[in-house]
Design an enzyme around this catalytic site. Structure first.
Site, short mmCIF file in Angstrom:
data_model
loop_
_atom_site.label_atom_id
_atom_site.label_comp_id
_atom_site.label_asym_id
_atom_site.label_seq_id
_atom_site.Cartn_x
_atom_site.Cartn_y
_atom_site.Cartn_z
N ASP A 107 0.86 -1.18 0.00
CA ASP A 107 0.00 0.00 0.00
C ASP A 107 0.90 1.23 0.00
O ASP A 107 1.83 1.32 0.81
CB ASP A 107 -0.88 -0.02 1.26
CG ASP A 107 -1.69 1.25 1.44
OD1 ASP A 107 -2.47 1.59 0.53
OD2 ASP A 107 -1.55 1.91 2.50
N ASP A 109 1.35 5.11 0.68
CA ASP A 109 0.77 6.24 1.40
C ASP A 109 1.70 7.44 1.24
O ASP A 109 2.35 7.88 2.19
CB ASP A 109 0.59 5.86 2.87
CG ASP A 109 -0.17 6.92 3.66
OD1 ASP A 109 -0.62 7.91 3.06
OD2 ASP A 109 -0.31 6.76 4.89
N GLU A 111 2.22 11.12 0.99
CA GLU A 111 1.48 12.32 1.42
C GLU A 111 2.32 13.59 1.20
O GLU A 111 3.01 14.03 2.12
CB GLU A 111 1.08 12.18 2.89
CG GLU A 111 0.21 10.97 3.17
CD GLU A 111 -0.26 10.89 4.61
OE1 GLU A 111 -0.33 11.95 5.29
OE2 GLU A 111 -0.55 9.79 5.08
N TYR A 178 -10.61 11.61 7.18
CA TYR A 178 -10.42 12.11 8.54
C TYR A 178 -9.37 13.21 8.43
O TYR A 178 -8.77 13.40 7.36
CB TYR A 178 -9.98 11.01 9.51
CG TYR A 178 -9.04 9.97 8.94
CD1 TYR A 178 -7.70 10.25 8.70
CD2 TYR A 178 -9.49 8.69 8.64
CE1 TYR A 178 -6.83 9.31 8.18
CE2 TYR A 178 -8.64 7.72 8.11
CZ TYR A 178 -7.31 8.04 7.89
OH TYR A 178 -6.45 7.09 7.37
#
Length: 337
Positions: A107, A109, A111, A178
């Protein structure tokens, strides 16, 4: 129709706290985090509990366990992905680690592509290179293993990527719905709500982010929405409208986790729990501190929404924030897992 997936992000130290019941309620675990090393290869040195995945699979033989690479402030992606050689070498290092440990996939991620707000390296070419990196991972891991991403819940992520092509390569796209009102925001309000609150219809919320990504090229059936097992708090909030949408003296700070909320905040120590029917989300206020969080009621609402919408499932950050195991149970019960 297959049942929705239920995915937990679990940091290395919390892996040993995943109980047999937890594992049976989950379909996927994302271990957080691997990193991009200075040499451009996968850095896994901090994953000291990786062998615990065998125990998790003993609890639930069908559980998929994926390594998430990145996280907020984790750089190296842009520089590594800049060349074909760099992308291929990183993907190969991921394949070797997956095969050595028995993981089910990777995965990403990052950012965020084309964005240095977290103080990481970035380049305008990140937009195309993000796609090429995922393609290199797919080529290295094959079609039987998982390739997924965690996506920032805003237009900035869509603009910094090629989501139609990304969605074709990935098994699913996890929306980090979120921190939608976060450490950059001084106005108290919901950070993970399903819908907008009255008077704040332009703020980001889960439903609108889902539509944004769908219009940006991601099929509904590949979307996994996010839930928060931790809170955001604002201090120095005027005692008006129970603090909702008031300007605070601080910006949204992370924490506490749900366990701490149960122990010392929810209808305790001067805090009152309020329910926002419009947003389908709870919050706490004590006259000066506003806390946005999720609870069984808000999670049931998210599960009802994703089922009706035909989304792939729900994920949450982070498993170790709820030692009561209440929130995962509420998700599993709502989805009848």
């Amino acid at each position: 129709m297959t049942k929705p997936i239920v995915l937990a992000y679990v940091v290395n130290r919390a892996l040993i706290n995943v109980t047999p019941d937890d594992a049976k309620r989950l379909t996927h675990v994302n271990i957080a985090f691997g990193l991009v090393g200075k040499d451009g290869l996968l850095d896994s040195h901090q994953l000291t509990n990786i062998d615990y995945i065998h125990t998790l699979r003993a609890f639930n033989p069908s559980l998929k366990v994926v390594l998430s690479v990145g996280g907020w402030g984790a750089g190296g992606f842009s520089t590594m992905a800049l060349t074909e050689e760099g992308r291929r070498a990183f993907a190969e290092s991921c394949r070797e680690y997956v095969e050595k440990t028995g993981l089910d996939g990777i995965d990403i991620d990052w950012e965020y592509p084309c964005d240095n707000s977290a103080g990481i390296d970035c380049d305008p070419r990140d937009r195309e290179n993000f796609t090429l990196l995922l393609k290199a991972l797919r080529d290295a891991l094959g079609t039987e293993r998982i390739v997924s991403i965690a996506a920032g819940a805003g237009k900035y992520f869509i603009e910094g990527t090629e989501m139609p092509r990304v969605a074709e390569i990935c098994d699913y796209v996890q929306l980090m719905t979120y921190d939608m009102r976060s450490g950059f925001c001084s106005q108290a309000g919901h950070h993970a709500s399903l819908y907008p609150t009255k008077g704040d219809e332009t703020a980001r919320n889960t439903r609108d982010v889902v539509e944004m990504f769908h219009e940006g090229g991601v099929p509904y059936e590949k979307i996994v929405i996010g839930a928060a097992f931790y809170a955001r708090r604002w201090d120095g909030v005027p005692d008006v409208n129970h603090g909702m949408l008031q300007e605070a003296q601080t910006k949204g700070q992370g924490g506490p986790g749900y366990s701490e909320l149960v122990q010392g905040f929810i209808n305790k120590n001067g805090f009152t729990r309020y329910w926002d029917e419009d947003a389908r989300a709870p919050y706490l206020f004590n006259g000066s501190t506003f806390i946005s969080y999720e609870d069984p009621d808000s999670l049931r609402a998210k599960c009802e929404y994703l089922t009706a919408k035909g989304l792939l499932g729900i994920m949450y950050w982070e498993h170790g924030c709820d030692s009561t195991h209440t929130l995962l149970k509420s998700i599993a019960d709502a989805l009848e897992r």
